[in-house]
Enzyme design. Structure first.
Site, PDB file in Angstrom:
ATOM      1  NE  ARG A 166     -22.420  -3.066 -45.621  1.00 42.81           N
ATOM      2  CZ  ARG A 166     -21.624  -2.369 -46.455  1.00 42.81           C
ATOM      3  NH1 ARG A 166     -21.794  -2.471 -47.761  1.00 42.81           N
ATOM      4  NH2 ARG A 166     -20.688  -1.584 -45.980  1.00 42.81           N
ATOM      5  CB  SER A 188      -0.900  -0.010   1.245  1.00 39.08           C
ATOM      6  OG  SER A 188      -1.461   1.266   1.475  1.00 39.08           O
TER       7      SER A 188
END
Length: 450
Positions: free
Chosen positions: A314, A275
């Protein structure tokens, strides 16, 4: 400080796998697009649709092409995709006599859909190899801890005894199953795309349809029955399989996180992280990073599924939404696989702590066994009610369940103190745990032998 156009290099090592990432970057996508264009002119030449000299010129231009992803991306904004500037760059370096045969009969989506299939096909290989490694680590832990007792937990509370080996066997089976699914998607669903402007291959006349099989063979992909411009089930299945794999890896990471909590301490990461503020910390960083990566996956899967509705022949935007989404899915799952493998390789298991935690509540996890032994004499409901009452008394009085049971004459009418002790022995109440571990190991070995 020099400004950066991207922060990806800052976070990429945390959530990726270098081997998988190499198959997903801009260069990998360009390679895949060029592979399509190369294969297209090759198969058309073999079919007599392109003169041999012209095909050779196009192939030479593709093989020697030096393309800049930044330039292509900048110019892609005019057409909405990078294929248009890519083709223009190729045409510029091809002799005039061969220029008509660059990208002949194809449309941009043919290139990008096929490229996406190739990118996924190539990235899935190291992902599948990594999942095999994760499964092997699960197997190792299941073998080593086949009979290691641990508290089974349901709804986050201690339930009945189980074994850590069975927990690992559960991981193993799930990993093997998602690996099988991803392997099947890779082999059976990643297909070439070749349909032209509206799925008819009109510029090629009757010669178009037979080229699909040849193009698929050339690229090592599946040949679809029809062009799949607006049928996105293939990518949906890929996304679903990747999502399932992420879920399995997330479950493993979450189990480790819960078992690694200070108050539980049943496992630790061998070289856990530190840490920035607390020097005593030994954080389960790999489990944390796997969790972070897999948390992002469901939203990406949802994007792919939401993009399945395409307009007519499309779509306007739906297939565009898949490019980065599918890349991110592969990258995150690849990183989660890599992280999970490292996590399990370096996992320290503490059987003594597991047993201590199992004994923490003074025998309460064995209450079901006691009621089961009383049921023949009292009936199931009455036995459960009696044992529940004794359990509450034990907790209220701060005594062991065995002592509370031995002090209750209603229990002693049917069970001796020796039988009570036997009922409270966790090693005698894990049922088929060992058999289930063995079944998982056998199934895994059979898969490995295929």
């Amino acid at each position: 400080m020099k400004p950066s156009s991207s922060t990806s290099e800052l976070f990429r090592p945390l959530f990726g796998d270098p081997i998988v990432d190499a198959e997903l970057g801009d260069r990998a996508w360009l390679r895949a697009m060029l592979d399509f264009e190369r294969a297209l002119v090759v198969v058309q030449s073999r079919a007599g649709l392109v003169p041999l000299d012209a095909a050779r010129a196009v192939v030479a231009a593709i093989d020697s092409a030096v393309l800049d992803p930044v330039s292509l991306g900048a110019r892609a904004t005019a057409s909405g995709n990078p294929v248009v500037p890519l083709v223009r760059d190729l045409v510029d370096v091809v002799p005039p006599s061969a220029r008509a045969y660059v990208h002949h009969g194809a449309t941009s989506q043919d290139v990008l859909d096929t490229a996406a299939s190739l990118v996924a096909f190539r990235a899935l290989r190291p992902i599948l190899d990594g999942l095999a490694g994760v499964a092997d680590e699960c197997e190792r832990l299941a073998v080593r801890h086949r009979d290691t007792l641990i508290a089974g937990r349901t709804l986050t509370q201690q339930a009945v005894p189980t074994t850590f080996g069975l927990k690992c066997a559960g991981w193993l089976v799930a990993v093997d199953e998602v690996r099988d699914r991803l392997d099947a998607v890779r082999a059976e669903r990643l297909a070439v795309q070749f349909g032209g402007a509206a799925g008819t291959l009109a510029p090629l006349g009757d010669a178009g349809a037979p080229l699909v099989e040849r193009l698929a063979d050339e690229l090592g992909l599946v040949a679809p029955v029809l062009p799949w411009h607006t049928d996105r089930t293939r990518f949906a299945e890929l996304a679903g399989a990747l999502g399932s794999a992420a879920g399995v890896l997330a479950k493993i990471a979450q189990d480790v996180l819960l078992m690694a909590q200070t108050e539980v301490a049943e496992v630790t990461e061998a070289d856990g992280g530190t840490s920035s503020a607390m020097p005593h910390k030994r954080n389960p960083v790999r489990a944390v990073l796997v969790t972070a990566a897999t948390r992002r996956v469901p939203g990406l899967v949802a994007t792919v599924l939401a993009s399945m509705a395409h307009e007519h022949e499309r779509a306007a935007g739906a297939w565009h939404a898949e490019w980065e989404t599918s890349t991110d899915l592969l990258r995150l799952v690849g990183g989660a696989v890599h992280g999970t493998r490292e996590l399990l390789e370096r996992l320290e298991v503490h059987p003594d702590v597991m047993r201590r935690n199992l004994d923490l509540t003074g025998g309460l996890p064995l209450a079901e066994n006691v009621s089961t032994r009383l049921a023949p004499a009292l009936g199931r409901a009455a036995a459960q009610d009696l044992v529940a009452e004794v359990c509450r008394a034990a907790v209220a009085g701060g005594v062991e369940l065995g002592d509370a049971l031995a002090a209750d004459n209603r229990v002693l009418e049917h069970l001796s103190t020796a039988q009570i002790d036997e009922a409270l022995d966790p090693s005698g109440y894990v049922g088929s745990a060992a058999a289930f571990v063995d079944r998982a190991l056998t199934a895994h070995q059979r898969k490995a032998e295929r």
